[in-house]
Design an enzyme around this catalytic site. Structure first.
Site, mmCIF file in Angstrom:
data_model
loop_
_atom_site.group_PDB
_atom_site.id
_atom_site.type_symbol
_atom_site.label_atom_id
_atom_site.label_comp_id
_atom_site.label_asym_id
_atom_site.label_seq_id
_atom_site.Cartn_x
_atom_site.Cartn_y
_atom_site.Cartn_z
ATOM 1 N N SER A 1 36.642 42.010 -1.625
ATOM 2 C CA SER A 1 35.254 42.142 -2.041
ATOM 3 C C SER A 1 34.357 41.339 -1.121
ATOM 4 O O SER A 1 34.635 40.177 -0.824
ATOM 5 C CB SER A 1 35.096 41.637 -3.479
ATOM 6 O OG SER A 1 33.751 41.681 -3.879
ATOM 7 N N CYS A 2 33.293 41.975 -0.658
ATOM 8 C CA CYS A 2 32.262 41.267 0.085
ATOM 9 C C CYS A 2 30.919 41.724 -0.470
ATOM 10 O O CYS A 2 30.860 42.685 -1.234
ATOM 11 C CB CYS A 2 32.388 41.487 1.593
ATOM 12 S SG CYS A 2 32.026 43.139 2.186
ATOM 13 N N PRO A 3 29.834 41.047 -0.119
ATOM 14 C CA PRO A 3 28.546 41.374 -0.739
ATOM 15 C C PRO A 3 28.146 42.848 -0.621
ATOM 16 O O PRO A 3 27.602 43.406 -1.560
ATOM 17 C CB PRO A 3 27.555 40.478 -0.011
ATOM 18 C CG PRO A 3 28.372 39.304 0.413
ATOM 19 C CD PRO A 3 29.729 39.875 0.748
#
Length: 156
Positions: free
Chosen positions: A8-10
């Protein structure tokens, strides 16, 4: 060994996808069965089923955002950054396998020796309850390099 992973990343457009692909390819190359979920601004892709989580020997989370770990209770969780998933997929998979084979449970940061994880064969009953880290949650990617610099390096 059965593994599940969450990246997960922004934004969830480039880096979490790269981490997911690296973890998937590395896990399969090392002979493990691995399922990878990608989370980002656009939602969740390839969401892990409750059956896959129940069968998993270990969970890998490579994230620069907050990932709910409620569904992984009782499992060994090795957590790192998206950068770890992109650049160190083999090392993070090997650490998860090593700790799972040792019977560890709880949450372990990537690169630590796992001594803060609980042992599954600890029958003394004296174990302390798991306490979340006081360390602030990292958001975003590598602060020294912008997105365009990293993408340029990736595609050159």
């Amino acid at each position: 060994m059965k593994l599940v992973a969450v990246t997960s990343c922004p934004t969830g457009i480039a880096h979490s996808q790269m981490a997911a692909e690296n973890l998937l390819q590395t896990g399969e190359r090392l002979g493990h069965d691995i399922d990878v979920e990608v989370q980002g601004a656009m939602g969740t892709q390839d969401e892990l089923s409750s059956e896959a989580i129940a069968e998993a020997d270990a969970v890998i989370i490579t994230s620069d955002t907050s990932v709910s770990r409620d569904r992984f209770d009782g499992k060994l969780v090795v957590k790192g950054t998206v950068k770890d998933g992109v650049n160190n997929a083999e090392a993070i998979v090997e650490q998860a396998v090593e700790l799972a084979e040792a019977g560890k449970t709880g949450s372990v940061s990537f690169g630590s020796d796992g001594s803060d994880a609980e042992s599954a064969d600890d029958e003394s009953g004296d174990s302390e309850p798991e306490v979340e880290s006081e360390e602030p949650v990292r958001r975003g990617g590598d602060p020294e390099k912008g997105l365009f610099a990293r993408l340029k390096k990736l595609f050159s």
